[in-house]
Motif scaffolding. Structure first.
Motif, PDB file in Angstrom:
ATOM      1  N   THR A   1      82.557  55.225  41.438  1.00  0.00           N
ATOM      2  CA  THR A   1      81.532  54.194  41.629  1.00  0.00           C
ATOM      3  C   THR A   1      80.323  54.524  40.759  1.00  0.00           C
ATOM      4  O   THR A   1      79.746  53.650  40.107  1.00  0.00           O
ATOM      5  CB  THR A   1      81.080  54.118  43.116  1.00  0.00           C
ATOM      6  OG1 THR A   1      82.192  54.353  43.972  1.00  0.00           O
ATOM      7  CG2 THR A   1      80.449  52.790  43.423  1.00  0.00           C
TER       8      THR A   1
ATOM      9  N   SER B   1      73.365  52.276  46.625  1.00  0.00           N
ATOM     10  CA  SER B   1      74.703  52.509  47.186  1.00  0.00           C
ATOM     11  C   SER B   1      75.241  53.872  46.755  1.00  0.00           C
ATOM     12  O   SER B   1      75.793  54.625  47.574  1.00  0.00           O
ATOM     13  CB  SER B   1      75.641  51.383  46.731  1.00  0.00           C
ATOM     14  OG  SER B   1      76.960  51.654  47.109  1.00  0.00           O
TER      15      SER B   1
ATOM     16  N   GLU C   1      73.435  56.648  48.640  1.00  0.00           N
ATOM     17  CA  GLU C   1      73.883  56.783  50.025  1.00  0.00           C
ATOM     18  C   GLU C   1      75.230  57.515  50.076  1.00  0.00           C
ATOM     19  O   GLU C   1      75.426  58.443  50.868  1.00  0.00           O
ATOM     20  CB  GLU C   1      74.020  55.412  50.691  1.00  0.00           C
ATOM     21  CG  GLU C   1      74.488  55.539  52.140  1.00  0.00           C
ATOM     22  CD  GLU C   1      74.588  54.216  52.868  1.00  0.00           C
ATOM     23  OE1 GLU C   1      74.484  53.153  52.230  1.00  0.00           O
ATOM     24  OE2 GLU C   1      74.791  54.253  54.103  1.00  0.00           O
ATOM     25  N   MET C   2      76.154  57.136  49.212  1.00  0.00           N
ATOM     26  CA  MET C   2      77.483  57.756  49.237  1.00  0.00           C
ATOM     27  C   MET C   2      77.424  59.222  48.828  1.00  0.00           C
ATOM     28  O   MET C   2      78.193  60.045  49.339  1.00  0.00           O
ATOM     29  CB  MET C   2      78.449  56.969  48.360  1.00  0.00           C
ATOM     30  CG  MET C   2      78.683  55.561  48.931  1.00  0.00           C
ATOM     31  SD  MET C   2      80.139  54.697  48.285  1.00  0.00           S
ATOM     32  CE  MET C   2      79.764  54.682  46.555  1.00  0.00           C
TER      33      MET C   2
ATOM     34  N   LEU D   1      76.341  61.210  51.902  1.00  0.00           N
ATOM     35  CA  LEU D   1      77.440  61.289  52.860  1.00  0.00           C
ATOM     36  C   LEU D   1      78.533  62.236  52.354  1.00  0.00           C
ATOM     37  O   LEU D   1      79.127  62.988  53.119  1.00  0.00           O
ATOM     38  CB  LEU D   1      78.024  59.898  53.119  1.00  0.00           C
ATOM     39  CG  LEU D   1      77.074  58.897  53.791  1.00  0.00           C
ATOM     40  CD1 LEU D   1      77.685  57.498  53.771  1.00  0.00           C
ATOM     41  CD2 LEU D   1      76.756  59.309  55.220  1.00  0.00           C
ATOM     42  N   THR D   2      78.799  62.199  51.060  1.00  0.00           N
ATOM     43  CA  THR D   2      79.830  63.054  50.463  1.00  0.00           C
ATOM     44  C   THR D   2      79.506  64.523  50.711  1.00  0.00           C
ATOM     45  O   THR D   2      80.383  65.313  51.105  1.00  0.00           O
ATOM     46  CB  THR D   2      79.915  62.783  48.949  1.00  0.00           C
ATOM     47  OG1 THR D   2      80.295  61.412  48.751  1.00  0.00           O
ATOM     48  CG2 THR D   2      80.938  63.700  48.279  1.00  0.00           C
TER      49      THR D   2
ATOM     50  N   ILE E   1      80.063  65.535  54.314  1.00  0.00           N
ATOM     51  CA  ILE E   1      81.476  65.760  54.631  1.00  0.00           C
ATOM     52  C   ILE E   1      81.945  67.092  54.053  1.00  0.00           C
ATOM     53  O   ILE E   1      82.632  67.861  54.711  1.00  0.00           O
ATOM     54  CB  ILE E   1      82.337  64.597  54.070  1.00  0.00           C
ATOM     55  CG1 ILE E   1      81.997  63.302  54.820  1.00  0.00           C
ATOM     56  CG2 ILE E   1      83.828  64.919  54.173  1.00  0.00           C
ATOM     57  CD1 ILE E   1      82.499  62.044  54.140  1.00  0.00           C
TER      58      ILE E   1
ATOM     59  N   HIS F   1      85.244  49.896  47.614  1.00  0.00           N
ATOM     60  CA  HIS F   1      84.442  51.112  47.529  1.00  0.00           C
ATOM     61  C   HIS F   1      83.565  51.170  48.784  1.00  0.00           C
ATOM     62  O   HIS F   1      82.377  51.482  48.697  1.00  0.00           O
ATOM     63  CB  HIS F   1      83.579  51.108  46.267  1.00  0.00           C
ATOM     64  CG  HIS F   1      84.358  51.322  45.002  1.00  0.00           C
ATOM     65  ND1 HIS F   1      83.974  52.178  44.009  1.00  0.00           N
ATOM     66  CD2 HIS F   1      85.528  50.790  44.579  1.00  0.00           C
ATOM     67  CE1 HIS F   1      84.849  52.154  43.017  1.00  0.00           C
ATOM     68  NE2 HIS F   1      85.801  51.308  43.328  1.00  0.00           N
TER      69      HIS F   1
ATOM     70  N   THR G   1      81.527  52.204  51.970  1.00  0.00           N
ATOM     71  CA  THR G   1      80.642  53.376  51.948  1.00  0.00           C
ATOM     72  C   THR G   1      81.262  54.664  52.496  1.00  0.00           C
ATOM     73  O   THR G   1      81.295  55.690  51.795  1.00  0.00           O
ATOM     74  CB  THR G   1      79.349  53.063  52.735  1.00  0.00           C
ATOM     75  OG1 THR G   1      78.785  51.863  52.184  1.00  0.00           O
ATOM     76  CG2 THR G   1      78.341  54.187  52.621  1.00  0.00           C
ATOM     77  N   HIS G   2      81.730  54.659  53.737  1.00  0.00           N
ATOM     78  CA  HIS G   2      82.165  55.919  54.346  1.00  0.00           C
ATOM     79  C   HIS G   2      83.546  56.342  53.859  1.00  0.00           C
ATOM     80  O   HIS G   2      83.808  57.541  53.687  1.00  0.00           O
ATOM     81  CB  HIS G   2      82.119  55.810  55.870  1.00  0.00           C
ATOM     82  CG  HIS G   2      80.716  55.662  56.390  1.00  0.00           C
ATOM     83  ND1 HIS G   2      80.090  54.450  56.480  1.00  0.00           N
ATOM     84  CD2 HIS G   2      79.808  56.587  56.786  1.00  0.00           C
ATOM     85  CE1 HIS G   2      78.859  54.626  56.923  1.00  0.00           C
ATOM     86  NE2 HIS G   2      78.658  55.910  57.131  1.00  0.00           N
TER      87      HIS G   2
ATOM     88  N   THR H   1      84.743  55.779  50.928  1.00  0.00           N
ATOM     89  CA  THR H   1      84.531  56.297  49.578  1.00  0.00           C
ATOM     90  C   THR H   1      83.899  57.689  49.623  1.00  0.00           C
ATOM     91  O   THR H   1      84.235  58.560  48.812  1.00  0.00           O
ATOM     92  CB  THR H   1      83.648  55.324  48.768  1.00  0.00           C
ATOM     93  OG1 THR H   1      84.304  54.051  48.738  1.00  0.00           O
ATOM     94  CG2 THR H   1      83.443  55.814  47.340  1.00  0.00           C
ATOM     95  N   ALA H   2      83.003  57.921  50.572  1.00  0.00           N
ATOM     96  CA  ALA H   2      82.392  59.256  50.692  1.00  0.00           C
ATOM     97  C   ALA H   2      83.466  60.307  50.993  1.00  0.00           C
ATOM     98  O   ALA H   2      83.457  61.400  50.405  1.00  0.00           O
ATOM     99  CB  ALA H   2      81.317  59.251  51.770  1.00  0.00           C
TER     100      ALA H   2
END
Lengths: 233, 233, 233, 233
Positions: free
Chosen positions: B118, B193, B196-197, B200-201, B204, C98, C100-101, C103-104
């Motif tokens: 992305t 976007s 934000e990802m 979150l990545t 995780i 894609h 959000t979560h 994709t993360a």
């Protein structure tokens, strides 16, 4: 027509902004608007859903918390509003919400650190968080004491309520105020946004330093200084 | 009718996209659109709520930041826009927002690492974050210096503003640009976007590696190479 | 009227669900619907905004990725769809987003652990995450190889595409499928929700164990067993 | 017209609140409303999308889980509702959702700690989380046993279902109840909000203490005590 119609209308319009701005779930919030000449304020009735509100449903209360006009019971937070109006003479409106991120900081009993210019455009210190009250105050006149808890915390930090228009009450939730009820609502939305960004900022970099002094000063002057140039004059 | 009507219209339409795309709270953002032949750009007036905007409210400003046409005060970030237009000759539009996740990365003073396609579909390096200015620049012509801070950071990283159309300004918030004001708005939404990802990545998997070089190269060529096949030609 | 009108209509309706379900920003997603008898599928054209789509804009492509009907260029992910349709004979629709979560998790290169019944109601293994391709595959026919990367990963884990209708492609984003395009879209929304809850679950309790086997088995049978009793029969 | 029309209507209206309050994706939730005199309750049919619901689609079921009226299969969670109605005689409505944050706490198998007054305004203990059932219960009459798992956990914690109107079922998701179906829906929304704020609170300050006893007591009495003054009487 009530002689308080103008503040009923102002309080009603401001209350209706809370769900619009996603600051409340159900009835978890309230706005009041003051009439300084009459020494009263109009506030949301307790427990009435926003879609059922009307200007006439607003309750008129004096600065000691006594209902002056209105058939409904005023918001359970009314005495907190009353104490603030009585002691801070230049406030025109007050808002209380349980907005998600501001409430999370209040529950964590942490002031929101000043990390950026979004924050600095509105206040140039950390957003204060009053500690939970001691047990005697809680067992006494709780909402009344909440007002003094707010004022005492401002005094202990030597803050001016004219410069800093928001506070978190530890374990509870935020209160904001302003020259008008609409400005107080605006401050509630700013607080929620700043509180969310501060949490995310620390998640990205737990070591993020507070904004440096030169930037704080610049943003303060940009809005409040003698040569302010922010917004339309 | 103003001879600048076309850029007023372009700037107005692009500004109205910001609340639509959830990139601004209240007036915390602005878009401008340039007319290169006339050497001016149209920009949002300062502090005017989006619902009250109109094409005629846009202010026409030259590349030194002087108002050429319009009765309202231009956005307080106008000089940053002026510096970028003056120095980067192929920019057609500029956007500034305080969008939540992009601003959090800016406040944390961290570039957004390239973690996936992305991101790579739009730029093939980390999203740069300019450091906060030194105190002398802040105390001087602040918004003017912000423009140079952006350009200097691009130069120090040897980035091309034609390939990388976005930056975070440390402690502050993002700026994006593009061939048109609409493209600059598009880039602001992409940045929010991707920011934000990326957060979150890392939540995780804190050890997530940056995207490997072969994928970066592939996505760059897919869009920009001689045999590009992304979108309609 | 095109002899492929029914799949154009099906693909169009399913594509329009993506923005409705908040699964795409701009054009970052695509849905296709197959006609097995004709050996073709209808897919979203590349780079066309959702509000401008129509059934007639859908492109008809065969299982080798050749355009059979339509004036627009098909989605840049078309060859991935083609490979999946050619090799997995019971798929009726495919979705790529894609979101959000999901994709993360793909960017973090982690399978989504099965933590609860929301997950188990739809699949009874972790949501698989294919590793990034090796450089040779990336430099070759990239989107074509993406299809094989998905199939290879399913084979290596001995998963059935009929039981597990979703995958993350490492560094990239999710693909889902189903008997119909509408079911594939449903799976994309379920995946996004399950991916978000799995992240939050680990934030609450980093030691959260995977769902125990008896519950996995129960939820599988509740939906798929001989005595299934979930939904209307 | 059915003699159960009033509870069909009540259940229908309450079910339609779930998507309105963002508590469900697709059909992942259900509400029931009881008629104590008739010894039956009305519940959502299984797998029917909310937009296609109507009062007449509601299924009438007795307290042993047998369908009394209605052509559709009742929600797959029906037996859990039946057990709760049979054993807890003052419940008027029950809600089950997979709302994002409440489900994440359930998956993490953690009770939601009481961190603030938003929580204390509704219940004055941690939101309980029943452990996952043992394998024998899961393999048996699963949804029926879920009801007993809930009741057993309340008994083991010596909680009253009249004071605490919500629970998380470990690995699964929340159930809430109340005097009416509408009150049960209200409790589901409160639970989701409190669950989100508790997660954020611990992210801000992992050492956040639980609310102190004096505040818990105060908020309990404010709502439930002999001198309660919250809401309209």
């Amino acid at each position: 027509m009530s002689k308080y119609q103008h503040i009923k209308e102002e309080a009603y319009q401001a209350n209706m902004q809370l769900p619009e701005l996603n600051l409340v779930l159900f009835t978890f919030g309230n706005v009041s608007a003051v009439d300084r000449k009459e020494g009263v304020f109009a506030i949301k009735p307790s427990g009435v859903p926003y879609p059922e509100l009307s200007p006439d449903a607003m309750v008129i209360v004096d600065f000691d918390g006594n209902t002056v006009e209105g058939s409904l019971r005023p918001s359970s937070d009314t005495k907190t509003h009353a104490v603030l109006y009585k002691n801070w003479e230049d406030i025109g409106g007050i808002v209380h919400t349980h907005s998600t991120h501001a409430t999370a900081w209040a529950q964590a009993q942490c002031a929101v650190p000043i990390f950026g210019t979004t924050h600095a455009d509105h206040l140039t210190v950390d957003i204060p968080c009053a500690p939970p009250m001691d047990d005697k105050m809680i067992k006494g006149n709780y909402e009344y004491e909440t007002g003094f808890q707010i004022i005492d915390h401002f005094n202990s930090l030597k803050l001016s309520y004219k410069e800093v228009e928001m506070i978190l009450v530890g374990n509870h939730a935020p209160f904001t105020w302003g020259k008008t009820a609409a400005k107080a609502v605006y401050n509630s939305a700013v607080l929620e946004s700043v509180a969310e960004m501060a949490l995310l900022t620390r998640q990205i970099n737990p070591m993020t330093p507070r904004l440096k002094q030169a930037l704080i000063q610049k943003h303060f002057e940009r809005k409040h200084g003698p040569d302010s140039y922010y917004g339309q004059s």
